[in-house]
Design an enzyme around this catalytic site. Structure first.
Site, PDB file in Angstrom:
ATOM      1  N   CYS A  79      33.850 -26.947 -27.796  1.00 44.56           N
ATOM      2  CA  CYS A  79      33.977 -26.405 -28.223  1.00 44.56           C
ATOM      3  C   CYS A  79      34.625 -25.334 -27.329  1.00 44.56           C
ATOM      4  O   CYS A  79      35.790 -24.540 -28.216  1.00 44.56           O
ATOM      5  CB  CYS A  79      32.691 -25.636 -27.720  1.00 44.56           C
ATOM      6  SG  CYS A  79      31.337 -24.470 -27.943  1.00 44.56           S
ATOM      7  N   HIS A 169      29.279 -29.818 -29.795  1.00 47.99           N
ATOM      8  CA  HIS A 169      29.487 -30.644 -28.601  1.00 47.99           C
ATOM      9  C   HIS A 169      28.880 -31.487 -28.939  1.00 47.99           C
ATOM     10  O   HIS A 169      27.980 -32.423 -29.200  1.00 47.99           O
ATOM     11  CB  HIS A 169      28.034 -29.761 -27.788  1.00 47.99           C
ATOM     12  CG  HIS A 169      28.243 -28.836 -26.954  1.00 47.99           C
ATOM     13  ND1 HIS A 169      29.358 -28.541 -25.374  1.00 47.99           N
ATOM     14  CD2 HIS A 169      28.536 -26.907 -27.436  1.00 47.99           C
ATOM     15  CE1 HIS A 169      29.771 -27.496 -25.204  1.00 47.99           C
ATOM     16  NE2 HIS A 169      29.175 -26.572 -26.473  1.00 47.99           N
ATOM     17  N   GLU A 171      28.478 -34.698 -26.746  1.00 48.71           N
ATOM     18  CA  GLU A 171      28.137 -34.760 -25.406  1.00 48.71           C
ATOM     19  C   GLU A 171      26.644 -35.048 -25.079  1.00 48.71           C
ATOM     20  O   GLU A 171      25.958 -35.069 -24.773  1.00 48.71           O
ATOM     21  CB  GLU A 171      28.598 -34.680 -23.810  1.00 48.71           C
ATOM     22  CG  GLU A 171      28.248 -32.957 -24.045  1.00 48.71           C
ATOM     23  CD  GLU A 171      29.121 -32.072 -24.716  1.00 48.71           C
ATOM     24  OE1 GLU A 171      29.325 -30.539 -23.836  1.00 48.71           O
ATOM     25  OE2 GLU A 171      29.876 -32.293 -25.320  1.00 48.71           O
ATOM     26  N   SER A 223      16.839 -43.825   4.498  1.00 53.52           N
ATOM     27  CA  SER A 223      15.707 -43.116   4.421  1.00 53.52           C
ATOM     28  C   SER A 223      14.565 -44.041   3.841  1.00 53.52           C
ATOM     29  O   SER A 223      14.006 -43.949   2.955  1.00 53.52           O
ATOM     30  CB  SER A 223      15.881 -42.090   3.283  1.00 53.52           C
ATOM     31  OG  SER A 223      16.743 -42.284   1.784  1.00 53.52           O
ATOM     32  N   GLY A 224      15.030 -45.152   3.070  1.00 53.94           N
ATOM     33  CA  GLY A 224      14.626 -46.091   1.713  1.00 53.94           C
ATOM     34  C   GLY A 224      15.003 -45.464   1.050  1.00 53.94           C
ATOM     35  O   GLY A 224      14.256 -46.696   0.011  1.00 53.94           O
ATOM     36  N   GLY A 225      15.690 -44.539   0.315  1.00 53.22           N
ATOM     37  CA  GLY A 225      15.591 -43.967  -1.178  1.00 53.22           C
ATOM     38  C   GLY A 225      16.777 -45.323  -1.709  1.00 53.22           C
ATOM     39  O   GLY A 225      17.137 -45.910  -1.898  1.00 53.22           O
ATOM     40  N   VAL A 226      17.155 -45.298  -2.809  1.00 54.22           N
ATOM     41  CA  VAL A 226      18.249 -46.404  -3.644  1.00 54.22           C
ATOM     42  C   VAL A 226      19.640 -45.620  -3.150  1.00 54.22           C
ATOM     43  O   VAL A 226      20.219 -46.549  -2.560  1.00 54.22           O
ATOM     44  CB  VAL A 226      17.566 -45.368  -4.917  1.00 54.22           C
ATOM     45  CG1 VAL A 226      19.039 -46.463  -6.111  1.00 54.22           C
ATOM     46  CG2 VAL A 226      16.674 -46.123  -5.371  1.00 54.22           C
ATOM     47  N   ASP A 227      20.150 -44.202  -2.696  1.00 54.18           N
ATOM     48  CA  ASP A 227      20.887 -44.032  -2.726  1.00 54.18           C
ATOM     49  C   ASP A 227      21.545 -44.649  -1.780  1.00 54.18           C
ATOM     50  O   ASP A 227      22.700 -45.455  -1.502  1.00 54.18           O
ATOM     51  CB  ASP A 227      21.352 -42.316  -2.194  1.00 54.18           C
ATOM     52  CG  ASP A 227      20.859 -41.905  -3.871  1.00 54.18           C
ATOM     53  OD1 ASP A 227      21.032 -42.542  -4.764  1.00 54.18           O
ATOM     54  OD2 ASP A 227      20.989 -40.409  -4.193  1.00 54.18           O
ATOM     55  N   SER A 228      21.533 -44.162  -0.213  1.00 53.02           N
ATOM     56  CA  SER A 228      21.071 -44.749   0.823  1.00 53.02           C
ATOM     57  C   SER A 228      21.470 -46.288   1.144  1.00 53.02           C
ATOM     58  O   SER A 228      22.056 -46.506   2.347  1.00 53.02           O
ATOM     59  CB  SER A 228      20.362 -43.860   2.137  1.00 53.02           C
ATOM     60  OG  SER A 228      18.823 -44.032   2.030  1.00 53.02           O
TER      61      SER A 228
END
Length: 511
Positions: A79, A169, A171, A223-228
């Site tokens: 573009c 585009h 993408e 934190s119990g989250g996925v990332d950490s």
């Protein structure tokens, strides 16, 4: 060495989608602002120029040295990137007769490797008010649309590396074969080997962390989250019990979550200490009704609790964080070449107060890639597939003041909703779900008894990354069953409503 594609960002809202398409082809890439200097090293296989809200004919339109790039590497312009390329080589770009926005049909007019496995006619997505009116010398048209005679083109000469451009585009989702077009550029033009996989990422990252951390100690808030969890597992693979995880019960977690998460960490083999600080947080939240005041109270107290725990440890040199790529991508301002960096959402404020070096193993991964790496690490799927959960937890799902009684009320209602989604096979079809306790009481009738109790709202959305979201169209029968179960089993709640607002204009969380 990991092969790399560089994406130069000119401020397009779709730039991250380009990166996702490259990553999905098992090729590593990075996004940088167009004006940021970079070195061309042996790992760099090609450059992609993004779209932009700018016009190439504006006085201060962003420009880069396309002629210089293509002497060293293959280049793909998308573009704005295509229009800038045409203008840089002597072509003419002007306002379109009509603004081209939306679906169009691309028709291939000249066979080329960029169209390998692409249909002769393919749907693409246009989004521009300028068009290329004349191509430079030594360029040729590869494809057209109904209204655009120069939809795709390339540089013909052999004195440089390949140079391809699309005025559409590829993408975005609406370009039905767009990802194949991008893959063709990456593999058939740039010669990428597609060997960047979750397993290769784990091996490379663990080796890098061993070298980076050495024999030092790392502390990390979990934190119990996925990332950490994924970040901590990678660090633990590298240094074992020299990673010291701290998981704080701030009193606004989901029902039984504190012990469940600690049990999972033990199963994974992480060295994690659980800290029960519920009462401290309830005391800090007393009298707070403003959402931002609640967030700040929780954030400040968390830092205090974390620092108290950190002081009990010796010789800590690094702070681990689960920062992911969208949190650190430098964004180009549409008002000029200044860039902003999103602040970290994990444990913001800790690095400055603790004077520790950061270690962020997920810094260049998107959320879906973090999940794939987590599965490669053997982390239980129920933790990997957990819905996002806000840092302030249930405190921002309790409208008004937060106290232990209201938390207990919401925890029990929320557990019925979440467990119901899992039992009905709906949990993985929803991006995020939760229950909100409203500061509203209404009259109800239960048997011969009149009640005057609280109302809860159920919230469930579908999304890719949380930037936009649609309300989840859950079956009426399911919602009716959940409503009945909450009202019959949670004394203090006599009315259940379902939130059918999308983002925008609403947000996913209520506070």
């Amino acid at each position: 060495m990991t092969e790399k594609i560089l994406i130069l960002d000119f401020g397009s809202q779709f730039t991250q989608l380009i990166a996702r398409a490259v990553r999905e082809a098992n090729i590593y890439c990075e996004i940088i602002p167009f004006h940021k200097k970079f070195e061309i090293d042996p790992t760099l296989k090609g450059i992609i120029l993004s779209g932009s809200p700018f016009s190439v004919n504006e006085e201060k339109a962003p420009m880069v040295d396309v002629q210089g790039f293509v002497k060293q590497l293959p280049v793909l312009g998308i573009c704005y990137g295509a229009q800038m390329t045409a203008k840089a080589f002597g072509g003419r770009v002007d306002k379109s007769n009509t603004r081209e926005y939306g679906r169009a049909t691309m028709e291939i007019t000249q066979p080329d490797r960029i169209f390998n496995n692409i249909s002769p006619k393919s749907q693409v997505w246009m989004s521009h008010s300028d068009s290329i009116k004349e191509l430079p010398d030594a360029f040729s048209v590869l494809a057209v649309t109904e209204t655009n005679p120069i939809a795709a083109f390339k540089k013909d000469t052999t004195d440089t590396h390949p140079l391809y451009c699309f005025q559409f585009h590829p993408e975005v989702y609406h370009s039905t074969e767009g990802k194949q077009l991008i893959r063709n550029f990456l593999v058939d033009v740039c010669g990428c080997s597609q060997n960047w996989t979750p397993n290769s990422f784990v091996d490379e990252t663990v080796a890098r962390l061993k070298a980076e951390i050495g024999d030092k100690q790392v502390i990390m808030a979990l934190s119990g989250g996925v990332d950490s969890t994924v970040a901590a597992t990678l660090i633990s693979r590298a240094i074992g019990n020299r990673l010291h995880g701290i998981f704080v019960d701030n009193g606004v977690l989901r029902k039984d979550e504190f012990q469940q998460v600690l049990d999972t960490y033990k199963t994974i083999g992480l060295n994690v200490k659980g800290v029960d600080a519920k009462q401290l947080f309830y005391d800090a939240l007393k009298g707070q009704v403003d959402p931002e005041a609640k967030r700040k109270a929780i954030g400040k107290l968390f830092i205090d609790v974390f620092q108290d725990e950190a002081q009990k440890l010796e010789n800590i040199s690094f702070l681990g964080q689960g920062t992911i790529y969208p949190d650190v991508i430098e964004s180009v301002s549409v008002h000029g070449p200044s860039q902003t960096i999103k602040s970290h959402h994990n444990v913001g404020g800790l690095p400055d107060t603790m004077h520790l070096s950061l270690v962020e193993p997920l810094r260049y991964l998107f959320k879906d890639e973090v999940r794939k790496v987590g599965l490669a690490l053997g982390i239980p799927t129920d933790m990997i597939n957990r819905h996002p959960f806000p840092g302030p937890g249930l405190a921002i799902r309790i409208l008004g003041e937060v106290n232990a009684e209201r938390v207990d009320l919401l925890q029990r209602a929320d557990a019925i909703f979440i467990n119901g989604l899992k039992t009905a096979g709906l949990y993985t079809k929803v991006w995020q779900a939760g229950t909100i306790l409203l500061p509203v009481k209404s009259v109800g009738v239960m048997g011969d008894e009149r009640t005057y109790e609280f109302t809860v709202a159920l919230r469930a959305v579908t999304s890719v990354d949380g930037m936009t979201a649609d309300w989840a169209h859950l079956p009426y029968e399911f919602l009716a069953d959940i409503s009945n179960e909450i009202i019959n089993n949670v004394r203090g709640i006599n009315r259940v409503v379902y939130d059918i607002s999308s983002k925008p204009p609403a947000t996913i969380e209520w506070e």
